[in-house]
Scaffold this motif. Structure first.
Motif, PDB file in Angstrom:
ATOM      1  N   ALA A  67     -23.146  -3.937  90.432  1.00  0.00           N
ATOM      2  CA  ALA A  67     -23.309  -4.824  90.554  1.00  0.00           C
ATOM      3  C   ALA A  67     -25.171  -5.577  91.551  1.00  0.00           C
ATOM      4  O   ALA A  67     -25.539  -6.641  91.353  1.00  0.00           O
ATOM      5  CB  ALA A  67     -22.394  -5.036  92.490  1.00  0.00           C
ATOM      6  N   LEU A  75     -27.710  -5.930  89.196  1.00  0.00           N
ATOM      7  CA  LEU A  75     -27.370  -7.310  88.632  1.00  0.00           C
ATOM      8  C   LEU A  75     -27.625  -8.635  89.041  1.00  0.00           C
ATOM      9  O   LEU A  75     -28.369  -9.760  88.435  1.00  0.00           O
ATOM     10  CB  LEU A  75     -25.972  -7.221  87.561  1.00  0.00           C
ATOM     11  N   ARG A  76     -27.322  -8.737  90.573  1.00  0.00           N
ATOM     12  CA  ARG A  76     -28.075 -10.014  90.943  1.00  0.00           C
ATOM     13  C   ARG A  76     -29.276 -10.241  90.836  1.00  0.00           C
ATOM     14  O   ARG A  76     -30.245 -10.932  91.132  1.00  0.00           O
ATOM     15  CB  ARG A  76     -27.001  -9.720  92.117  1.00  0.00           C
ATOM     16  N   ARG A 132     -30.765 -10.556  87.491  1.00  0.00           N
ATOM     17  CA  ARG A 132     -30.433 -12.517  87.377  1.00  0.00           C
ATOM     18  C   ARG A 132     -31.343 -13.344  88.414  1.00  0.00           C
ATOM     19  O   ARG A 132     -32.085 -14.217  87.960  1.00  0.00           O
ATOM     20  CB  ARG A 132     -29.155 -12.671  87.980  1.00  0.00           C
ATOM     21  N   ARG A 171     -25.849 -18.209  88.297  1.00  0.00           N
ATOM     22  CA  ARG A 171     -24.786 -18.307  87.974  1.00  0.00           C
ATOM     23  C   ARG A 171     -24.052 -18.751  86.693  1.00  0.00           C
ATOM     24  O   ARG A 171     -23.610 -19.109  85.635  1.00  0.00           O
ATOM     25  CB  ARG A 171     -24.036 -17.961  88.839  1.00  0.00           C
ATOM     26  N   LEU A 220     -18.154 -13.851  86.553  1.00  0.00           N
ATOM     27  CA  LEU A 220     -19.622 -13.107  86.727  1.00  0.00           C
ATOM     28  C   LEU A 220     -19.736 -12.908  88.142  1.00  0.00           C
ATOM     29  O   LEU A 220     -20.357 -12.097  88.254  1.00  0.00           O
ATOM     30  CB  LEU A 220     -20.326 -14.127  86.306  1.00  0.00           C
ATOM     31  N   TYR A 221     -18.999 -13.346  89.331  1.00  0.00           N
ATOM     32  CA  TYR A 221     -18.979 -13.372  90.785  1.00  0.00           C
ATOM     33  C   TYR A 221     -18.078 -11.833  90.949  1.00  0.00           C
ATOM     34  O   TYR A 221     -18.889 -11.432  91.431  1.00  0.00           O
ATOM     35  CB  TYR A 221     -18.188 -14.486  91.329  1.00  0.00           C
ATOM     36  N   GLU A 246     -20.592  -9.026  89.710  1.00  0.00           N
ATOM     37  CA  GLU A 246     -21.780  -9.014  90.637  1.00  0.00           C
ATOM     38  C   GLU A 246     -21.641  -8.605  92.419  1.00  0.00           C
ATOM     39  O   GLU A 246     -22.809  -8.281  93.059  1.00  0.00           O
ATOM     40  CB  GLU A 246     -22.560 -10.469  90.836  1.00  0.00           C
ATOM     41  N   TYR A 247     -20.215  -8.317  92.778  1.00  0.00           N
ATOM     42  CA  TYR A 247     -20.123  -8.234  94.133  1.00  0.00           C
ATOM     43  C   TYR A 247     -19.259  -7.322  94.075  1.00  0.00           C
ATOM     44  O   TYR A 247     -18.381  -6.670  94.931  1.00  0.00           O
ATOM     45  CB  TYR A 247     -19.358  -9.458  95.201  1.00  0.00           C
TER      46      TYR A 247
END
Length: 294
Positions: free
Chosen positions: A16, A19-20, A23, A30, A44-45, A48-49
């Motif tokens: 995660a 990927l954050r 980006r 996002r 997607l959120y 990423e978390y």
């Protein structure tokens, strides 16, 4: 019945975070990613978390958009494929709560645990009988099977302290922990003896904050700081409360609880004095038992 949330592992957190970072490096929001790929914004959120594992086609789509190198793509794919590995929990027969399972997994991958407790002996240092009394007392509606599931899980966790490369444990407890007779005099006496024995191990530091220290930063409640071997994996704060289990992963929170732990360590008796106090209390309980028997 709603699907059970995926268990968060260290690999899942690392994926995660990567990927954050990718980006952000691509200078995309996002919303930009959703518009370019049609990946749902809420999905997607969650990815990423570390609340959901990405499907492989989703990961490939993101890698294409972020212009990820082949080596980095292979690394992310490996993280995705291995992110669900749960160690001994994969074969554990019980239905433990998700957040407790998350904690066990983080603990199993930790290098150091810093634990402050205001009311209980730390779970990693509990005897089986003490653990059973704690679970029964704190979960009065639990069935016998649920109680035993919790106790077995707690005992299994303690193997981390006895492996060839043991977990390092720094435990700070309020003196109230030693005086509360959990499970009755026999159970408490055995617990204190066990605590004094474990405190002799080189990878375990036990400290007691005496009543005479007065008010201190730990009085609002217990917490655990989990530190991992790889610097790429940031620490986690775990709080078990009546309102539910909580994980804090922000840098500000980690710094705040780390400072709090330093203050508690400074207020507490030294490890040697603390161990002698615990041993003395256990001996005192044994003497009372002898007198009562005569």
């Amino acid at each position: 019945m709603p699907a059970k949330k995926p268990t968060r592992t260290l690999r899942m957190r690392r994926l995660a975070a990567e990927l954050r970072r990718l980006r952000d490096s691509a200078d995309l929001t996002r919303e930009d990613v959703t518009e370019a790929t049609r990946i749902n914004g809420s999905t997607l959120y969650r990815i990423e978390y570390a609340q959901a594992r990405p499907q492989l086609r989703t990961l490939h789509t993101l890698c294409d958009l972020y212009k990820v190198s082949d080596d980095k793509r292979d690394e992310l794919l490996a993280l995705t494929k291995n992110s669900g590995q749960q160690g001994w929990l994969e074969t554990y027969p019980s239905e433990l709560p998700t957040e407790y399972t998350n904690y066990i997994l983080f603990e199993s991958e930790a290098r150091t645990i810093r634990n402050y407790e205001s009311l209980f002996v730390p779970g990693l240092l509990q005897t089986e009988d003490y653990a059973r009394a704690v679970v029964r007392g704190t979960l009065p509606l639990a069935t016998d099977d649920q109680v035993e599931d919790r106790v077995r899980a707690r005992v299994k966790r303690q193997e981390l302290l006895h492996r060839s490369d043991p977990l390092r444990l720094r435990a700070v407890v309020d003196e109230a922990v030693l005086h509360r007779t959990v499970g009755g005099p026999r159970v408490m006496r055995e617990q204190l003896l066990h605590l004094a024995t474990m405190a002799k191990l080189p990878h375990i530091e036990l400290q007691v904050i005496r009543f005479g220290a007065g008010a201190h930063p730990g009085m609002p409640g217990s917490f655990v700081l989990i530190d991992f071997p790889d610097p790429a994996d940031p620490a986690v704060v775990y709080i078990d409360s009546m309102a539910g289990d909580l994980f804090l992963e922000g840098e500000v929170d980690i710094d705040r609880y780390s400072l709090m732990m330093e203050q508690l360590v400074g207020l507490a008796d030294s490890p040697d004095s603390s161990r002698k106090l615990v041993a003395s209390m256990a001996a005192g309980m044994m003497e009372k038992d002898k007198e009562a028997a005569e």
